[in-house]
Design a protein around this motif. Structure first.
Motif, PDB file in Angstrom:
ATOM      1  N   TRP A  96     -41.365  -8.454 -29.164  1.00  0.00           N
ATOM      2  CA  TRP A  96     -42.546  -9.122 -28.585  1.00  0.00           C
ATOM      3  C   TRP A  96     -43.565  -9.432 -29.680  1.00  0.00           C
ATOM      4  O   TRP A  96     -44.147 -10.516 -29.724  1.00  0.00           O
ATOM      5  N   ARG A  97     -43.745  -8.466 -30.599  1.00  0.00           N
ATOM      6  CA  ARG A  97     -44.718  -8.683 -31.684  1.00  0.00           C
ATOM      7  C   ARG A  97     -44.232  -9.752 -32.656  1.00  0.00           C
ATOM      8  O   ARG A  97     -44.996 -10.575 -33.129  1.00  0.00           O
ATOM      9  N   ASN A  98     -42.924  -9.724 -32.971  1.00  0.00           N
ATOM     10  CA  ASN A  98     -42.440 -10.557 -34.066  1.00  0.00           C
ATOM     11  C   ASN A  98     -42.004 -11.960 -33.663  1.00  0.00           C
ATOM     12  O   ASN A  98     -41.873 -12.829 -34.514  1.00  0.00           O
ATOM     13  N   SER A  99     -41.725 -12.168 -32.350  1.00  0.00           N
ATOM     14  CA  SER A  99     -41.238 -13.501 -32.007  1.00  0.00           C
ATOM     15  C   SER A  99     -42.412 -14.454 -31.880  1.00  0.00           C
ATOM     16  O   SER A  99     -43.465 -14.107 -31.344  1.00  0.00           O
ATOM     17  N   GLU A 100     -42.158 -15.682 -32.389  1.00  0.00           N
ATOM     18  CA  GLU A 100     -43.228 -16.667 -32.317  1.00  0.00           C
ATOM     19  C   GLU A 100     -43.295 -17.326 -30.950  1.00  0.00           C
ATOM     20  O   GLU A 100     -44.365 -17.627 -30.441  1.00  0.00           O
ATOM     21  N   SER A 101     -42.139 -17.572 -30.361  1.00  0.00           N
ATOM     22  CA  SER A 101     -42.161 -18.242 -29.054  1.00  0.00           C
ATOM     23  C   SER A 101     -41.483 -17.347 -28.018  1.00  0.00           C
ATOM     24  O   SER A 101     -40.834 -16.367 -28.368  1.00  0.00           O
ATOM     25  N   LEU A 102     -41.620 -17.724 -26.763  1.00  0.00           N
ATOM     26  CA  LEU A 102     -41.005 -16.971 -25.680  1.00  0.00           C
ATOM     27  C   LEU A 102     -39.479 -17.065 -25.784  1.00  0.00           C
ATOM     28  O   LEU A 102     -38.765 -16.101 -25.512  1.00  0.00           O
ATOM     29  N   GLY A 103     -39.014 -18.235 -26.225  1.00  0.00           N
ATOM     30  CA  GLY A 103     -37.577 -18.435 -26.372  1.00  0.00           C
ATOM     31  C   GLY A 103     -36.992 -17.461 -27.377  1.00  0.00           C
ATOM     32  O   GLY A 103     -35.957 -16.843 -27.137  1.00  0.00           O
ATOM     33  N   ALA A 104     -37.693 -17.305 -28.507  1.00  0.00           N
ATOM     34  CA  ALA A 104     -37.218 -16.386 -29.543  1.00  0.00           C
ATOM     35  C   ALA A 104     -37.201 -14.953 -29.015  1.00  0.00           C
ATOM     36  O   ALA A 104     -36.286 -14.176 -29.311  1.00  0.00           O
ATOM     37  N   PHE A 105     -38.205 -14.630 -28.202  1.00  0.00           N
ATOM     38  CA  PHE A 105     -38.277 -13.293 -27.615  1.00  0.00           C
ATOM     39  C   PHE A 105     -37.059 -13.026 -26.731  1.00  0.00           C
ATOM     40  O   PHE A 105     -36.409 -11.979 -26.843  1.00  0.00           O
ATOM     41  N   PHE A 106     -36.716 -14.005 -25.896  1.00  0.00           N
ATOM     42  CA  PHE A 106     -35.557 -13.802 -25.024  1.00  0.00           C
ATOM     43  C   PHE A 106     -34.269 -13.776 -25.833  1.00  0.00           C
ATOM     44  O   PHE A 106     -33.335 -13.060 -25.496  1.00  0.00           O
ATOM     45  N   GLY A 107     -34.256 -14.543 -26.934  1.00  0.00           N
ATOM     46  CA  GLY A 107     -33.104 -14.500 -27.823  1.00  0.00           C
ATOM     47  C   GLY A 107     -32.906 -13.101 -28.400  1.00  0.00           C
ATOM     48  O   GLY A 107     -31.795 -12.585 -28.466  1.00  0.00           O
ATOM     49  N   GLU A 108     -34.010 -12.477 -28.794  1.00  0.00           N
ATOM     50  CA  GLU A 108     -33.968 -11.106 -29.313  1.00  0.00           C
ATOM     51  C   GLU A 108     -33.474 -10.145 -28.225  1.00  0.00           C
ATOM     52  O   GLU A 108     -32.638  -9.283 -28.482  1.00  0.00           O
ATOM     53  N   LEU A 109     -34.025 -10.323 -27.007  1.00  0.00           N
ATOM     54  CA  LEU A 109     -33.641  -9.447 -25.888  1.00  0.00           C
ATOM     55  C   LEU A 109     -32.137  -9.512 -25.660  1.00  0.00           C
ATOM     56  O   LEU A 109     -31.508  -8.519 -25.304  1.00  0.00           O
ATOM     57  N   ASN A 110     -31.585 -10.708 -25.854  1.00  0.00           N
ATOM     58  CA  ASN A 110     -30.170 -10.923 -25.581  1.00  0.00           C
ATOM     59  C   ASN A 110     -29.269 -10.109 -26.501  1.00  0.00           C
ATOM     60  O   ASN A 110     -28.085  -9.949 -26.244  1.00  0.00           O
ATOM     61  N   ASN A 111     -29.825  -9.588 -27.582  1.00  0.00           N
ATOM     62  CA  ASN A 111     -29.026  -8.746 -28.480  1.00  0.00           C
ATOM     63  C   ASN A 111     -28.974  -7.304 -28.016  1.00  0.00           C
ATOM     64  O   ASN A 111     -28.223  -6.510 -28.566  1.00  0.00           O
ATOM     65  N   LEU A 112     -29.801  -6.947 -27.036  1.00  0.00           N
ATOM     66  CA  LEU A 112     -29.810  -5.568 -26.542  1.00  0.00           C
ATOM     67  C   LEU A 112     -28.872  -5.466 -25.347  1.00  0.00           C
ATOM     68  O   LEU A 112     -28.985  -6.251 -24.410  1.00  0.00           O
ATOM     69  N   PRO A 113     -27.902  -4.523 -25.385  1.00  0.00           N
ATOM     70  CA  PRO A 113     -26.865  -4.497 -24.355  1.00  0.00           C
ATOM     71  C   PRO A 113     -27.399  -4.467 -22.924  1.00  0.00           C
ATOM     72  O   PRO A 113     -26.902  -5.191 -22.064  1.00  0.00           O
ATOM     73  N   PHE A 114     -28.424  -3.650 -22.685  1.00  0.00           N
ATOM     74  CA  PHE A 114     -28.897  -3.516 -21.305  1.00  0.00           C
ATOM     75  C   PHE A 114     -29.447  -4.843 -20.779  1.00  0.00           C
ATOM     76  O   PHE A 114     -29.129  -5.278 -19.672  1.00  0.00           O
ATOM     77  N   TYR A 115     -30.252  -5.514 -21.592  1.00  0.00           N
ATOM     78  CA  TYR A 115     -30.875  -6.755 -21.126  1.00  0.00           C
ATOM     79  C   TYR A 115     -29.861  -7.888 -21.047  1.00  0.00           C
ATOM     80  O   TYR A 115     -29.963  -8.773 -20.194  1.00  0.00           O
ATOM     81  N   ARG A 116     -28.855  -7.830 -21.949  1.00  0.00           N
ATOM     82  CA  ARG A 116     -27.803  -8.827 -21.908  1.00  0.00           C
ATOM     83  C   ARG A 116     -27.046  -8.714 -20.574  1.00  0.00           C
ATOM     84  O   ARG A 116     -26.818  -9.709 -19.893  1.00  0.00           O
ATOM     85  N   ALA A 117     -26.694  -7.471 -20.226  1.00  0.00           N
ATOM     86  CA  ALA A 117     -25.985  -7.244 -18.975  1.00  0.00           C
ATOM     87  C   ALA A 117     -26.856  -7.639 -17.786  1.00  0.00           C
ATOM     88  O   ALA A 117     -26.398  -8.262 -16.836  1.00  0.00           O
ATOM     89  N   MET A 118     -28.133  -7.283 -17.868  1.00  0.00           N
ATOM     90  CA  MET A 118     -29.066  -7.583 -16.781  1.00  0.00           C
ATOM     91  C   MET A 118     -29.157  -9.094 -16.587  1.00  0.00           C
ATOM     92  O   MET A 118     -29.178  -9.576 -15.456  1.00  0.00           O
ATOM     93  N   ALA A 119     -29.225  -9.845 -17.703  1.00  0.00           N
ATOM     94  CA  ALA A 119     -29.353 -11.303 -17.606  1.00  0.00           C
ATOM     95  C   ALA A 119     -28.175 -11.869 -16.839  1.00  0.00           C
ATOM     96  O   ALA A 119     -28.351 -12.657 -15.904  1.00  0.00           O
ATOM     97  N   PHE A 120     -26.958 -11.422 -17.198  1.00  0.00           N
ATOM     98  CA  PHE A 120     -25.805 -11.971 -16.487  1.00  0.00           C
ATOM     99  C   PHE A 120     -25.787 -11.497 -15.035  1.00  0.00           C
ATOM    100  O   PHE A 120     -25.588 -12.292 -14.124  1.00  0.00           O
ATOM    101  N   THR A 121     -26.000 -10.181 -14.827  1.00  0.00           N
ATOM    102  CA  THR A 121     -25.912  -9.652 -13.469  1.00  0.00           C
ATOM    103  C   THR A 121     -26.878 -10.384 -12.541  1.00  0.00           C
ATOM    104  O   THR A 121     -26.507 -10.773 -11.429  1.00  0.00           O
TER     105      THR A 121
END
Lengths: 341, 293
Positions: A96-121
């Motif tokens: 959240w601190r390091n991403s410049e845009s919201l898109g980049a933030f979600f891109g970062e989240l997508n690297n975390l297993p829990f959030y990746r699974a949550m996104a698909f589920t």
């Protein structure tokens, strides 16, 4: 019925549920709070003819003693919940601190297993459920308008995708959509791209999983709606016709309001069932593109190293999500009960 | 029955027919295709050059001298001992259905005949249990099962499946028993029967339609389960569905996908037969919970 008679009638089933559902839940919660003991390490100095070397080895006795003293493991509190494999609070805050845009933030989240699974589920649950209800509704209206002899046949074949084992059904579809299967060939031909492959494309994989979800659950909606259509009051339908309602208006203002309770019922059941999506991911070997919470648990538990506390933590988080989805059902049941009493 | 006013214009009729035909193909074609393809060699069923190979089977004919071959089935059933899994599946299903119906009828009957407040809370608890994905419970089973050395055996899986089955069975049988008039067993009790005798002599003879429907769904749950059986059974005690999954892991790399295809078709056949004979019960079971609410 007297309390005592009730007790004896209900005892066997209550025991089964207490021992094999309630107790495991408690055990899962406990496991999620503990971590396995780390091995006790000792420094040993080995002195030979060529000088002394320091060696680190595991003190088997001390480790065993530690394990015997506290068989549950070492108390970790909520540590596992916030680690990288689960809620990953530190990583999320950093992203959240390091991403410049919201898109980049979600891109970062997508690297975390829990959030990746949550996104698909969540995507799966909230696209499959409305689409399967719509498809089921149209099949029900369609089947309701054909002759009686045909209906039996249609219902028979419509039941198959739902009755068949989820893993088997998803494999059957996967083999057809595979690049070397018949549908895969068709898609390649239509897209004019001979290298197009399901296994290589995340969007394509998500779409096929969603199509599988609709294919396998639409029959349930269909059967429920079809039964509901048999009870539509013919008088209302006729008066709508006399008033000059078009076919679409009859569906919109007579059939859908009549089926509304059933639509809510199917939606609530399917939201809960789709949230546990698991078998299609195995069947489609979709791990690389799509994971779900259930799949993470299965993956943690399988293999040589059974990561019990990681799996237990994901289980608790899954149960909490299911509880949120379940609340409307509970409220509804409560109202029904109050209405009856 | 259809009056002149309800007759549909031609355009709508065509649209409806097309829609239903498309759905029928979507629902049935994958099964037909896989059944047909299971008698081919892998290079035909998964053809790189031409999809029509799966229909005509030129490479199957080249290898076996006939466009159909049972090699996939022989490989799966005999070489990979799929018959063991089939036997295990039927043992598991038989006992799960019997035990969960016995426990469920007693419990469901009690719930339907008791007017106390706790009945509602028991049903709500069952509903919550029913909503839990079974896989979330598995990590709770593993440590004690290892500790007591009962992991991997069929009876363990059976009892776990029975328990997971109970909430659903209770709900379903509860609603079936509510449809049986209370006066029946009450008059039996007036004649001097105890509650259990009333249940035994009056309710059991009339409960079979509901019990059969519930039994079908218990069977489906046990038969279709993957998460629990894959985690709780050892390799030699595997049931069909984990065995199919294991084919994917081990034999796909050896180029024996056809074993898995044959196993998948074999696992579908019993379900196909079941739907054929019990279509009416399945439909009534699916709608029982829904139409009431």
């Amino acid at each position: 019925m007297k309390h005592k008679t009730f007790f004896w009638f209900f005892l066997p089933t209550a025991m089964a549920m207490l021992i094999f559902i309630a107790a495991p839940i408690v055990s899962v919660v406990m496991q999620s709070l503990f971590l396995p003991h780390e091995a006790v390490l000792i420094q040993v100095e080995n002195c030979g003819p060529f000088g002394c070397t320091q060696q680190t080895s595991i003190d088997q006795e001390a480790t065993q003693a530690l394990r015997d003293a506290a068989p549950m493991g070492r108390f970790a509190g909520l540590e596992v919940y916030f680690d990288r494999g689960h809620l990953a609070t530190a990583e999320v805050a950093a992203a959240w601190r390091n991403s410049e845009s919201l898109g980049a933030f979600f891109g970062e989240l997508n690297n975390l297993p829990f959030y990746r699974a949550m996104a698909f589920t969540l995507t799966y649950t909230f696209t499959v459920t409305p689409l399967l209800i719509a498809l089921g509704f149209f099949i029900a209206v369609g089947v309701n308008s054909v002759t009686r002899q045909l209906r039996g046949l249609l219902i028979f074949f419509s039941l198959l995708p739902m009755i068949v084992t989820p893993l088997v059904g998803s494999l059957i579809l996967f083999w057809m959509i595979d690049a070397r299967g018949v549908l895969g060939n068709l898609i390649q031909y239509l897209a004019a791209d001979p290298d197009l492959s399901l296994k290589a494309s995340t969007p394509l994989m998500w779409i096929s999983l969603i199509i599988y979800g609709i294919w396998s659950s639409a029959p349930f909606a269909f059967v429920v709606f079809y039964a509901g259509l048999q009870t539509v009051p013919q008088d209302t339908l006729e008066s709508a016709q006399i008033d000059g309602a078009t076919r679409w208006q009859q569906i919109r203002y007579v059939l859908i309001p009549h089926l509304m309770p059933l639509i809510t019922f199917v939606a609530l059941i399917q939201l809960m069932d789709n949230f546990r999506v698991f078998e299609p991911i195995i069947g489609f070997s979709a791990q690389a593109h799509a994971t779900s919470l259930s799949w993470i648990i299965f993956n943690d538990l399988g293999g040589e190293t059974r990561q019990l506390s990681a799996a237990a933590t994901t289980s608790v988080l899954t149960v909490l999500c299911v509880a949120i989805l379940l609340t409307p059902v509970l409220v509804r049941t409560w109202r029904d009960f109050k209405g009856k009493a | 029955m259809a009056s002149k006013a309800q007759e549909k214009p031609l355009g709508l009729r065509i649209l409806l027919t097309v829609f239903l035909v498309v759905w029928l193909i979507a629902a049935a074609f994958p099964f037909m295709w896989t059944l047909w393809g299971s008698f081919k060699v892998e290079l035909d069923f998964f053809s790189i050059s031409n999809w029509r190979d799966a229909l005509t089977g030129p490479r199957t004919e080249f290898t076996y001298g006939h466009p159909f071959t049972g090699a996939g089935y022989a490989g799966a059933w005999i070489q990979e001992e799929f018959w063991r899994s089939v036997i295990n599946t039927f043992i598991v299903c038989f006992f799960v259905v019997c035990i969960s119906l016995t426990l469920g009828t007693l419990g469901g009957y009690a719930l339907s005949r008791s007017g106390h407040n706790y009945v509602f809370w028991l049903l709500i608890t069952a509903l919550i249990f029913r909503a839990l994905p079974p896989i979330t419970l598995v990590s709770g089973y593993l440590p004690p099962f290892f500790e007591w050395n009962i992991w991997g055996y069929l009876p363990t899986a059976i009892i776990v499946l029975v328990a997971i089955n109970q909430p659903f069975t209770l709900w379903m049988l509860h609603s079936f028993f509510q449809k049986i008039p209370k006066e029946l067993d009450e008059s039996a009790k007036v004649d001097g029967c105890t509650q259990f005798q009333a249940f035994r002599h009056v309710i059991i003879p009339v409960m079979w339609p509901g019990v059969i429907t519930t039994g079908l769904f218990s069977f489906l749950l046990a038969y279709n389960d993957f998460a629990v059986t894959a985690m709780l059974l050892s390799e030699s005690n595997r049931t069909m569905i984990p065995a199919v999954a294991a084919f994917l892991g081990t034999t796909q790399t050896e180029g024996n996908v056809m074993f898995a295809v044959a196993a998948v078709v074999s696992a579908t056949v019993p379900l196909f037969i079941m739907v054929m004979f019990f279509q009416r019960q399945i439909v009534s079971g699916l709608t029982a919970g829904a139409v009431k609410g």
